[in-house]
Motif scaffolding. Structure first.
Motif, PDB file in Angstrom:
ATOM      1  N   ASP A   1      32.559 -14.204  27.440  1.00  9.09           N
ATOM      2  CA  ASP A   1      32.138 -13.355  26.313  1.00  9.09           C
ATOM      3  C   ASP A   1      30.630 -13.131  26.353  1.00  9.09           C
ATOM      4  OD1 ASP A   1      34.721 -13.058  25.399  1.00  9.09           O
ATOM      5  OD2 ASP A   1      34.569 -14.671  23.912  1.00  9.09           O
ATOM      6  N   PHE A   2      29.888 -14.200  26.670  1.00  7.63           N
ATOM      7  CA  PHE A   2      28.432 -14.074  26.796  1.00  7.63           C
ATOM      8  C   PHE A   2      28.080 -13.141  27.956  1.00  7.63           C
ATOM      9  CE2 PHE A   2      24.316 -16.111  28.358  1.00  7.63           C
ATOM     10  CZ  PHE A   2      23.523 -15.423  27.466  1.00  7.63           C
ATOM     11  N   GLY A   3      28.814 -13.247  29.052  1.00  9.53           N
ATOM     12  CA  GLY A   3      28.605 -12.366  30.199  1.00  9.53           C
ATOM     13  C   GLY A   3      28.836 -10.914  29.830  1.00  9.53           C
ATOM     14  N   LYS A   4      29.839 -10.654  29.013  1.00  6.30           N
ATOM     15  CA  LYS A   4      30.115  -9.275  28.566  1.00  6.30           C
ATOM     16  C   LYS A   4      28.993  -8.755  27.671  1.00  6.30           C
ATOM     17  CE  LYS A   4      35.113  -9.574  29.033  1.00  6.30           C
ATOM     18  NZ  LYS A   4      36.407  -9.639  28.374  1.00  6.30           N
ATOM     19  N   GLU A   5      28.451  -9.642  26.823  1.00  4.89           N
ATOM     20  CA  GLU A   5      27.305  -9.244  25.984  1.00  4.89           C
ATOM     21  C   GLU A   5      26.112  -8.870  26.864  1.00  4.89           C
ATOM     22  OE1 GLU A   5      26.075 -12.109  23.006  1.00  4.89           O
ATOM     23  OE2 GLU A   5      28.177 -12.583  22.582  1.00  4.89           O
TER      24      GLU A   5
ATOM     25  N   SER B   1      22.539  -5.073  29.972  1.00  5.78           N
ATOM     26  CA  SER B   1      22.119  -4.530  31.271  1.00  5.78           C
ATOM     27  C   SER B   1      22.443  -3.047  31.360  1.00  5.78           C
ATOM     28  CB  SER B   1      22.809  -5.286  32.416  1.00  5.78           C
ATOM     29  OG  SER B   1      22.431  -6.631  32.409  1.00  5.78           O
ATOM     30  N   LYS B   2      23.617  -2.689  30.886  1.00  2.00           N
ATOM     31  CA  LYS B   2      24.039  -1.278  30.909  1.00  2.00           C
ATOM     32  C   LYS B   2      23.084  -0.437  30.048  1.00  2.00           C
ATOM     33  CE  LYS B   2      28.162   1.530  30.272  1.00  2.00           C
ATOM     34  NZ  LYS B   2      29.581   1.521  29.896  1.00  2.00           N
ATOM     35  N   LYS B   3      22.706  -0.963  28.896  1.00  2.00           N
ATOM     36  CA  LYS B   3      21.779  -0.246  28.008  1.00  2.00           C
ATOM     37  C   LYS B   3      20.430  -0.039  28.693  1.00  2.00           C
ATOM     38  CE  LYS B   3      19.279  -1.834  24.607  1.00  2.00           C
ATOM     39  NZ  LYS B   3      18.765  -2.695  23.641  1.00  2.00           N
ATOM     40  N   VAL B   4      19.943  -1.056  29.393  1.00  2.00           N
ATOM     41  CA  VAL B   4      18.660  -0.965  30.095  1.00  2.00           C
ATOM     42  C   VAL B   4      18.718   0.142  31.154  1.00  2.00           C
ATOM     43  CG1 VAL B   4      17.117  -2.177  31.699  1.00  2.00           C
ATOM     44  CG2 VAL B   4      17.943  -3.339  29.643  1.00  2.00           C
TER      45      VAL B   4
ATOM     46  N   GLY C   1      26.592 -19.667  31.983  1.00  2.00           N
ATOM     47  CA  GLY C   1      27.770 -19.337  31.184  1.00  2.00           C
ATOM     48  C   GLY C   1      28.104 -17.853  31.134  1.00  2.00           C
ATOM     49  N   LEU C   2      27.638 -17.105  32.127  1.00  2.00           N
ATOM     50  CA  LEU C   2      27.905 -15.665  32.170  1.00  2.00           C
ATOM     51  C   LEU C   2      29.229 -15.338  32.854  1.00  2.00           C
ATOM     52  CD1 LEU C   2      24.320 -14.587  33.249  1.00  2.00           C
ATOM     53  CD2 LEU C   2      25.361 -14.150  31.017  1.00  2.00           C
ATOM     54  N   ILE C   3      29.637 -16.193  33.798  1.00  2.00           N
ATOM     55  CA  ILE C   3      30.853 -15.941  34.571  1.00  2.00           C
ATOM     56  C   ILE C   3      31.671 -17.219  34.717  1.00  2.00           C
ATOM     57  CG2 ILE C   3      29.887 -14.038  35.937  1.00  2.00           C
ATOM     58  CD1 ILE C   3      29.638 -16.141  38.288  1.00  2.00           C
TER      59      ILE C   3
ATOM     60  N   LEU D   1      26.297  -8.377  36.925  1.00  2.00           N
ATOM     61  CA  LEU D   1      27.099  -8.186  35.716  1.00  2.00           C
ATOM     62  C   LEU D   1      27.717  -6.791  35.679  1.00  2.00           C
ATOM     63  CD1 LEU D   1      24.731  -9.860  33.099  1.00  2.00           C
ATOM     64  CD2 LEU D   1      26.996 -10.694  33.783  1.00  2.00           C
ATOM     65  N   LEU D   2      26.936  -5.790  36.082  1.00  2.00           N
ATOM     66  CA  LEU D   2      27.437  -4.412  36.075  1.00  2.00           C
ATOM     67  C   LEU D   2      28.447  -4.160  37.192  1.00  2.00           C
ATOM     68  CD1 LEU D   2      24.099  -2.578  35.275  1.00  2.00           C
ATOM     69  CD2 LEU D   2      26.063  -2.856  33.753  1.00  2.00           C
ATOM     70  N   SER D   3      28.450  -5.002  38.213  1.00  2.00           N
ATOM     71  CA  SER D   3      29.354  -4.832  39.350  1.00  2.00           C
ATOM     72  C   SER D   3      30.690  -5.550  39.174  1.00  2.00           C
ATOM     73  CB  SER D   3      28.680  -5.332  40.632  1.00  2.00           C
ATOM     74  OG  SER D   3      27.505  -4.592  40.882  1.00  2.00           O
ATOM     75  N   ILE D   4      30.787  -6.377  38.151  1.00  2.00           N
ATOM     76  CA  ILE D   4      32.021  -7.137  37.893  1.00  2.00           C
ATOM     77  C   ILE D   4      32.874  -6.377  36.891  1.00  2.00           C
ATOM     78  CG2 ILE D   4      32.952  -9.292  36.948  1.00  2.00           C
ATOM     79  CD1 ILE D   4      30.279 -10.627  37.886  1.00  2.00           C
ATOM     80  N   ASP D   5      34.137  -6.180  37.223  1.00  2.00           N
ATOM     81  CA  ASP D   5      35.066  -5.504  36.313  1.00  2.00           C
ATOM     82  C   ASP D   5      35.237  -6.372  35.060  1.00  2.00           C
ATOM     83  OD1 ASP D   5      37.653  -4.886  34.987  1.00  2.00           O
ATOM     84  OD2 ASP D   5      37.884  -3.467  36.646  1.00  2.00           O
ATOM     85  N   PRO D   6      34.860  -5.838  33.879  1.00  2.00           N
ATOM     86  CA  PRO D   6      34.879  -6.669  32.674  1.00  2.00           C
ATOM     87  C   PRO D   6      36.291  -7.034  32.200  1.00  2.00           C
ATOM     88  CG  PRO D   6      34.261  -4.425  32.126  1.00  2.00           C
ATOM     89  CD  PRO D   6      34.357  -4.500  33.624  1.00  2.00           C
ATOM     90  N   GLU D   7      37.295  -6.331  32.662  1.00  2.00           N
ATOM     91  CA  GLU D   7      38.670  -6.605  32.232  1.00  2.00           C
ATOM     92  C   GLU D   7      39.444  -7.441  33.247  1.00  2.00           C
ATOM     93  OE1 GLU D   7      39.288  -5.822  29.133  1.00  2.00           O
ATOM     94  OE2 GLU D   7      37.344  -4.822  29.089  1.00  2.00           O
TER      95      GLU D   7
END
Length: 145
Positions: free
Chosen positions: A94-98, A103-106, A74-76, A38-44
């Motif tokens: 949207d769920f993947g971005k959440e 993950s980023k917070k962790v 349903g994350l990607i 999730l952190l490796s995928i460009d969110p935009e």
């Protein structure tokens, strides 16, 4: 062993970190591998599936399995690359971005906890040593025959 090898310390540390991340990810029904993806995928813009493996240091079969699970949860979503129709872009839902934010917070919580306990100059030296080890490995100077 009377003294621990560099390899042992690095491996034991990473195993501890991975276990901690998996425990945290498990609270949200996830895994460390999913969080890292999730952190490796460009969110935009999304990320080409072919660049994820090298970016994450994962083998193709492990990455395929992780992406399949992420898609099922349903994350990607996979979309054709508009620039190159032969390749696929991985986009976060949207769920993947959440879950990416979680993950980023962790990761940042761990980072901050370490920074609170270890002086900045020690962390700077740690980074220097780690990068030097990576350079040494990448240069193939260790086992060149």
């Amino acid at each position: 062993m009377k003294e621990k090898t560099i390899d042992y310390v690095l491996r034991a540390t990473w195993i501890s970190i991975a276990k901690m991340y998996n425990e945290e990810a498990g609270k949200e029904g996830s895994t460390m591998a999913t969080g890292f993806a999730l952190l490796s995928i460009d969110p935009e813009k999304g990320t080409p599936s072919t660049s994820l493996g090298p970016k994450m240091g994962m083998e193709a079969t492990s990455l395929s399995r992780t992406l399949k699970t992420m898609e099922e949860k349903g994350l990607i979503v996979r979309k054709k690359n508009p620039v190159d129709g032969r390749s696929v872009l991985i986009h976060l839902t949207d769920f993947g971005k959440e879950m990416r934010d979680y993950s980023k917070k962790v990761v940042l919580t761990f980072d901050e906890a370490v920074k609170k306990e270890i002086p900045a100059e020690d962390l700077e030296k740690f980074h220097e040593v780690a990068y030097k080890i990576m350079e040494l490995i990448a240069s193939k100077k260790i086992y060149n025959q």
